[in-house]
Design a protein around this motif. Sequence first.
Motif, PDB file in Angstrom:
ATOM      1  N   GLU A  18      64.878 -58.076  52.917  1.00  0.00           N
ATOM      2  CA  GLU A  18      65.512 -57.229  53.932  1.00  0.00           C
ATOM      3  C   GLU A  18      66.026 -55.950  53.271  1.00  0.00           C
ATOM      4  O   GLU A  18      65.909 -54.857  53.831  1.00  0.00           O
ATOM      5  N   ARG A  43      62.993 -53.855  52.689  1.00  0.00           N
ATOM      6  CA  ARG A  43      62.546 -53.292  53.975  1.00  0.00           C
ATOM      7  C   ARG A  43      63.418 -52.106  54.372  1.00  0.00           C
ATOM      8  O   ARG A  43      62.921 -51.062  54.811  1.00  0.00           O
ATOM      9  N   HIS A  44      64.711 -52.241  54.167  1.00  0.00           N
ATOM     10  CA  HIS A  44      65.637 -51.153  54.492  1.00  0.00           C
ATOM     11  C   HIS A  44      65.348 -49.921  53.621  1.00  0.00           C
ATOM     12  O   HIS A  44      65.336 -48.785  54.118  1.00  0.00           O
ATOM     13  N   GLN A  87      62.517 -47.569  54.688  1.00  0.00           N
ATOM     14  CA  GLN A  87      62.698 -46.688  55.845  1.00  0.00           C
ATOM     15  C   GLN A  87      62.868 -45.227  55.431  1.00  0.00           C
ATOM     16  O   GLN A  87      62.690 -44.336  56.249  1.00  0.00           O
ATOM     17  N   GLY A 136      57.942 -47.447  55.922  1.00  0.00           N
ATOM     18  CA  GLY A 136      58.951 -48.079  56.772  1.00  0.00           C
ATOM     19  C   GLY A 136      58.338 -48.721  58.000  1.00  0.00           C
ATOM     20  O   GLY A 136      58.664 -49.857  58.356  1.00  0.00           O
ATOM     21  N   GLU A 137      57.431 -48.008  58.646  1.00  0.00           N
ATOM     22  CA  GLU A 137      56.770 -48.549  59.834  1.00  0.00           C
ATOM     23  C   GLU A 137      55.922 -49.768  59.484  1.00  0.00           C
ATOM     24  O   GLU A 137      55.922 -50.768  60.209  1.00  0.00           O
ATOM     25  N   PHE A 180      56.361 -51.801  56.884  1.00  0.00           N
ATOM     26  CA  PHE A 180      57.278 -52.890  56.566  1.00  0.00           C
ATOM     27  C   PHE A 180      57.802 -53.537  57.849  1.00  0.00           C
ATOM     28  O   PHE A 180      57.857 -54.765  57.961  1.00  0.00           O
ATOM     29  N   ASP A 181      58.212 -52.709  58.811  1.00  0.00           N
ATOM     30  CA  ASP A 181      58.747 -53.250  60.066  1.00  0.00           C
ATOM     31  C   ASP A 181      57.697 -54.085  60.800  1.00  0.00           C
ATOM     32  O   ASP A 181      58.015 -55.148  61.344  1.00  0.00           O
ATOM     33  N   GLN A 182      56.461 -53.621  60.814  1.00  0.00           N
ATOM     34  CA  GLN A 182      55.401 -54.357  61.498  1.00  0.00           C
ATOM     35  C   GLN A 182      55.139 -55.693  60.796  1.00  0.00           C
ATOM     36  O   GLN A 182      54.997 -56.728  61.447  1.00  0.00           O
ATOM     37  N   TRP A 199      57.216 -57.352  58.951  1.00  0.00           N
ATOM     38  CA  TRP A 199      58.427 -58.153  59.162  1.00  0.00           C
ATOM     39  C   TRP A 199      58.350 -58.837  60.525  1.00  0.00           C
ATOM     40  O   TRP A 199      58.583 -60.036  60.635  1.00  0.00           O
ATOM     41  N   ALA A 200      57.998 -58.073  61.544  1.00  0.00           N
ATOM     42  CA  ALA A 200      57.866 -58.630  62.895  1.00  0.00           C
ATOM     43  C   ALA A 200      56.723 -59.642  62.963  1.00  0.00           C
ATOM     44  O   ALA A 200      56.866 -60.706  63.579  1.00  0.00           O
ATOM     45  N   ALA A 206      64.481 -57.727  63.633  1.00  0.00           N
ATOM     46  CA  ALA A 206      65.100 -56.620  62.898  1.00  0.00           C
ATOM     47  C   ALA A 206      66.509 -57.015  62.505  1.00  0.00           C
ATOM     48  O   ALA A 206      67.274 -57.487  63.331  1.00  0.00           O
TER      49      ALA A 206
END
Length: 123
Positions: free
Chosen positions: A88, A91-92, A95, A102-103, A105-107, A109-110, A116
Amino acid sequence: MNPADVRKPVSVAKAKKAISDYKKALGQPEGLAELAVFYCEEAFNLLTWRGVEDESFYDALVRMFEQALKYVLALPQGQQVAFWVRLEQVRHQGQNIGWGVGEDFDQLWADAGLAAGASTPPG
């Protein structure tokens, strides 16, 4: 990944080879998770003192983040928590660096089933 001599180039290939060699030699899930998460953390340590303008560096970072997620998900749930906290944080950090990191990583992660801001997988 971080060379002892800052005049030498960063070698993503050497860092990835070390993980590959470990996987072939021992391949223990917790060790693979540790190495993949550490790789991601070290990539950001490198970026704090040295700019990298190489798309392949960021692509490799995203791929390793994806591998780290997979390795952590393969662990028993009791061993996952510390890794989720570290990922996490990674991932932060992603960003703020651009290159779509960042995008991505977020994808990822999801896709791993993490909400989030959550540092543990669902259910």
